[in-house]
Design a protein around this motif. Structure first.
Motif, PDB file in Angstrom:
ATOM      1  N   PRO A  43      64.850   0.893  -6.184  1.00  0.00           N
ATOM      2  CA  PRO A  43      63.143   0.884  -7.328  1.00  0.00           C
ATOM      3  C   PRO A  43      62.067   2.161  -6.701  1.00  0.00           C
ATOM      4  N   GLU A  52      58.959   4.046  -7.094  1.00  0.00           N
ATOM      5  CA  GLU A  52      57.800   4.534  -5.820  1.00  0.00           C
ATOM      6  C   GLU A  52      57.177   5.252  -7.012  1.00  0.00           C
ATOM      7  N   TYR A  53      56.041   5.367  -7.413  1.00  0.00           N
ATOM      8  CA  TYR A  53      55.859   6.695  -7.667  1.00  0.00           C
ATOM      9  C   TYR A  53      53.675   6.885  -7.811  1.00  0.00           C
ATOM     10  N   SER A  54      53.441   8.108  -7.987  1.00  0.00           N
ATOM     11  CA  SER A  54      51.884   7.792  -8.054  1.00  0.00           C
ATOM     12  C   SER A  54      51.575   8.805  -8.196  1.00  0.00           C
ATOM     13  N   GLN A 107      49.507   4.191  -8.898  1.00  0.00           N
ATOM     14  CA  GLN A 107      50.786   3.818  -7.895  1.00  0.00           C
ATOM     15  C   GLN A 107      51.298   2.672  -8.630  1.00  0.00           C
ATOM     16  N   SER A 108      52.197   2.985  -8.753  1.00  0.00           N
ATOM     17  CA  SER A 108      53.163   1.670  -9.168  1.00  0.00           C
ATOM     18  C   SER A 108      54.063   1.647  -8.716  1.00  0.00           C
ATOM     19  N   GLU A 109      55.261   0.889  -9.591  1.00  0.00           N
ATOM     20  CA  GLU A 109      57.134   1.500  -9.114  1.00  0.00           C
ATOM     21  C   GLU A 109      57.547   0.800 -10.344  1.00  0.00           C
ATOM     22  N   GLY A 148      62.035  -1.794  -9.551  1.00  0.00           N
ATOM     23  CA  GLY A 148      62.284  -2.706  -8.407  1.00  0.00           C
ATOM     24  C   GLY A 148      62.105  -4.421  -9.148  1.00  0.00           C
ATOM     25  N   PHE A 161      57.267  -4.376 -11.773  1.00  0.00           N
ATOM     26  CA  PHE A 161      58.152  -2.963 -11.213  1.00  0.00           C
ATOM     27  C   PHE A 161      59.438  -3.470 -11.744  1.00  0.00           C
ATOM     28  N   ILE A 180      57.586  11.099  -6.252  1.00  0.00           N
ATOM     29  CA  ILE A 180      58.342   9.725  -6.381  1.00  0.00           C
ATOM     30  C   ILE A 180      58.800   9.812  -4.855  1.00  0.00           C
ATOM     31  N   ARG A 206      61.209   6.805  -2.273  1.00  0.00           N
ATOM     32  CA  ARG A 206      61.906   5.913  -1.938  1.00  0.00           C
ATOM     33  C   ARG A 206      63.303   5.899  -0.640  1.00  0.00           C
TER      34      ARG A 206
END
Length: 124
Positions: free
Chosen positions: A57, A59-61, A70-72, A75, A81, A100, A102
């Motif tokens: 996955p 992850e990003y903000s 913030q989300s993904e 995933g 996600f 980004i 992980r």
């Protein structure tokens, strides 16, 4: 003849009213084995793409002086996600930070959008 001139003038106006495609879609950040972030300035969106959805996955903000998101992408923990490609609002006329990350891989960019163009400093 006057009608032909009017049609021709409208056609020229129509063709030159669009911004070149090179400015409408721009890559901001890419991290090998993780994913990438692109800006679609025509639709005012940031596009997050996970390179290995379901396995790694992304992850990003997104930070601005007004908000934090913030989300993904790619995933499996929650249905929202799962999509490998996610779209978020592109901050308009303000500075923002996009990250980004992980599993030890991380990339960030400090950017600013102005008149359909995005300028960034990238950190990896």
């Amino acid at each position: 003849m006057k009608r032909l001139f009017t049609v021709f003038s409208l056609l020229i106006l129509f063709l030159f009213s669009f911004e070149p495609a090179s400015f409408a879609f721009q890559q901001i950040l890419s991290v090998p084995g993780l994913g990438k972030v692109e800006a679609d300035t025509a639709r005012h969106q940031l596009i997050f793409t996970a390179f290995r959805p379901g396995r790694v996955p992304m992850e990003y903000s997104i930070w601005t002086h007004r908000s934090y998101k913030q989300s993904e992408a790619g995933g499996w923990a929650k249905p929202q996600f799962r999509p490998a490609v996610k779209r978020e609002r592109l901050p308009h006329y303000i500075t923002f930070i996009v990250t980004i990350a992980r599993y030890g891989k991380i990339g960030s960019a400090i950017c600013r959008e102005n008149d359909g163009r995005v300028g960034c400093n990238i950190f990896r």
